[in-house]
Design a protein around this motif. Sequence first.
Motif, short mmCIF file in Angstrom:
data_model
loop_
_atom_site.label_atom_id
_atom_site.label_comp_id
_atom_site.label_asym_id
_atom_site.label_seq_id
_atom_site.Cartn_x
_atom_site.Cartn_y
_atom_site.Cartn_z
N VAL A 166 0.85 -1.19 0.00
CA VAL A 166 0.00 0.00 0.00
C VAL A 166 0.89 1.24 0.00
O VAL A 166 2.09 1.15 0.25
CB VAL A 166 -0.94 0.03 1.24
CG1 VAL A 166 -1.93 -1.13 1.20
CG2 VAL A 166 -0.14 0.03 2.53
N LEU A 167 0.27 2.37 -0.27
CA LEU A 167 0.97 3.64 -0.15
C LEU A 167 0.62 4.24 1.20
O LEU A 167 -0.55 4.49 1.50
CB LEU A 167 0.57 4.60 -1.28
CG LEU A 167 1.34 5.92 -1.27
CD1 LEU A 167 2.76 5.70 -1.79
CD2 LEU A 167 0.63 6.97 -2.09
N LEU A 168 1.63 4.44 2.02
CA LEU A 168 1.49 5.12 3.31
C LEU A 168 1.78 6.59 3.04
O LEU A 168 2.82 6.92 2.47
CB LEU A 168 2.50 4.55 4.31
CG LEU A 168 2.63 5.30 5.63
CD1 LEU A 168 1.47 4.95 6.53
CD2 LEU A 168 3.94 4.95 6.29
N ALA A 169 0.86 7.48 3.43
CA ALA A 169 1.04 8.91 3.18
C ALA A 169 0.80 9.70 4.46
O ALA A 169 -0.21 9.49 5.14
CB ALA A 169 0.08 9.38 2.09
N SER A 170 1.71 10.58 4.76
CA SER A 170 1.50 11.50 5.88
C SER A 170 0.21 12.27 5.62
O SER A 170 -0.11 12.62 4.49
CB SER A 170 2.67 12.46 5.97
OG SER A 170 2.35 13.58 6.77
N LYS A 171 -0.54 12.56 6.69
CA LYS A 171 -1.78 13.34 6.55
C LYS A 171 -1.52 14.74 5.98
O LYS A 171 -2.44 15.39 5.49
CB LYS A 171 -2.48 13.47 7.90
CG LYS A 171 -3.06 12.17 8.40
CD LYS A 171 -4.55 12.27 8.50
CE LYS A 171 -5.08 11.03 9.20
NZ LYS A 171 -6.21 10.47 8.49
N ASN A 172 -0.27 15.20 6.05
CA ASN A 172 0.07 16.54 5.55
C ASN A 172 0.45 16.56 4.08
O ASN A 172 0.83 17.61 3.57
CB ASN A 172 1.20 17.14 6.39
CG ASN A 172 0.77 17.36 7.83
OD1 ASN A 172 -0.36 17.73 8.09
ND2 ASN A 172 1.68 17.12 8.75
N THR A 173 0.39 15.41 3.39
CA THR A 173 0.72 15.38 1.97
C THR A 173 -0.47 15.84 1.14
O THR A 173 -1.63 15.81 1.59
CB THR A 173 1.13 13.96 1.52
OG1 THR A 173 0.05 13.07 1.81
CG2 THR A 173 2.40 13.50 2.22
N SER A 174 -0.18 16.22 -0.07
CA SER A 174 -1.22 16.65 -1.01
C SER A 174 -2.22 15.52 -1.27
O SER A 174 -3.44 15.75 -1.29
CB SER A 174 -0.56 17.10 -2.31
OG SER A 174 -1.51 17.27 -3.32
N ILE A 175 -1.72 14.32 -1.47
CA ILE A 175 -2.61 13.19 -1.76
C ILE A 175 -3.56 12.93 -0.59
O ILE A 175 -4.75 12.64 -0.79
CB ILE A 175 -1.83 11.92 -2.15
CG1 ILE A 175 -2.79 10.86 -2.69
CG2 ILE A 175 -1.00 11.38 -1.00
CD1 ILE A 175 -2.09 9.65 -3.31
N ALA A 176 -3.08 13.05 0.64
CA ALA A 176 -3.92 12.81 1.82
C ALA A 176 -4.99 13.89 1.97
O ALA A 176 -6.07 13.62 2.50
CB ALA A 176 -3.06 12.73 3.07
N LYS A 177 -4.70 15.07 1.50
CA LYS A 177 -5.68 16.16 1.57
C LYS A 177 -6.73 16.04 0.47
O LYS A 177 -7.83 16.55 0.60
CB LYS A 177 -4.96 17.51 1.48
CG LYS A 177 -4.12 17.79 2.71
CD LYS A 177 -3.31 19.06 2.57
CE LYS A 177 -2.42 19.25 3.80
NZ LYS A 177 -1.49 20.36 3.62
N ARG A 178 -6.39 15.34 -0.63
CA ARG A 178 -7.31 15.21 -1.78
C ARG A 178 -8.14 13.94 -1.77
O ARG A 178 -9.28 13.94 -2.23
CB ARG A 178 -6.52 15.21 -3.10
CG ARG A 178 -5.92 16.50 -3.51
CD ARG A 178 -5.23 16.40 -4.89
NE ARG A 178 -4.02 15.60 -4.82
CZ ARG A 178 -3.82 14.46 -5.47
NH1 ARG A 178 -4.72 13.98 -6.27
NH2 ARG A 178 -2.68 13.80 -5.34
N ILE A 179 -7.54 12.82 -1.27
CA ILE A 179 -8.17 11.51 -1.44
C ILE A 179 -8.35 10.84 -0.08
O ILE A 179 -7.40 10.73 0.69
CB ILE A 179 -7.30 10.61 -2.36
CG1 ILE A 179 -7.12 11.30 -3.74
CG2 ILE A 179 -7.93 9.23 -2.53
CD1 ILE A 179 -6.14 10.60 -4.66
N PRO A 180 -9.57 10.37 0.21
CA PRO A 180 -9.81 9.72 1.51
C PRO A 180 -8.97 8.45 1.68
O PRO A 180 -8.76 7.69 0.73
CB PRO A 180 -11.30 9.36 1.46
CG PRO A 180 -11.89 10.15 0.35
CD PRO A 180 -10.77 10.45 -0.61
N SER A 181 -8.52 8.24 2.90
CA SER A 181 -7.76 7.03 3.24
C SER A 181 -8.60 5.80 2.91
O SER A 181 -9.81 5.79 3.09
CB SER A 181 -7.41 7.04 4.73
OG SER A 181 -6.54 5.98 5.03
N GLY A 182 -7.93 4.78 2.39
CA GLY A 182 -8.61 3.54 2.03
C GLY A 182 -9.02 3.46 0.58
O GLY A 182 -9.36 2.39 0.09
N SER A 183 -9.00 4.59 -0.13
CA SER A 183 -9.36 4.60 -1.55
C SER A 183 -8.26 3.95 -2.36
O SER A 183 -7.07 4.20 -2.12
CB SER A 183 -9.53 6.04 -2.05
OG SER A 183 -10.50 6.73 -1.30
#
Length: 173
Positions: A36-53
Amino acid sequence: VIESMVLEGALDLACLTAYPKHEELNYILIEQEDLVLLASKNTSIAKRIPSGSEISITEAKGESFICSKPGHSVRTTQDRLFVMYDIQPRILFETMSIEVAKRTAVACDAVFICPINYIEMSPELHPYCNVYPIKGIENQRSCYVCHRKDLYLTKYMKSFIQILTEMDMPVLH
């Protein structure tokens, strides 16, 4: 390194995560691990896409990556994804330790391709990261017990292999 030790006879049995590559070895599957891709909540992807998607790795092409060193099975899969989707993301640093990589990704507002088992083992990280299944990963990371094909397996070796293959719990690394 471990596979070489088994091939040379320095080890009779070894548990390892790898892609079977030596004809002389018998690889017995213990467990499949999803990457899986682990992303810090402060990344752009984490701000755009809900976790688990489920995402394409291209969703993270603008992120900073923490990477396993070349030769590691996670790095092999990562490099295949980068080539397949023609992306060259910024790499902050490389490490042989998945533990170091996952914690650094969170601390440095970066992303890391990681076996999900490592995230499940660290519930303290959950409030600080998002986790995304990745589209396009053809092979899961596999954990095997292996031995030389010409090795005589004692009753104890066979029993040990049976115990490993019948386990119904995550393999700890």
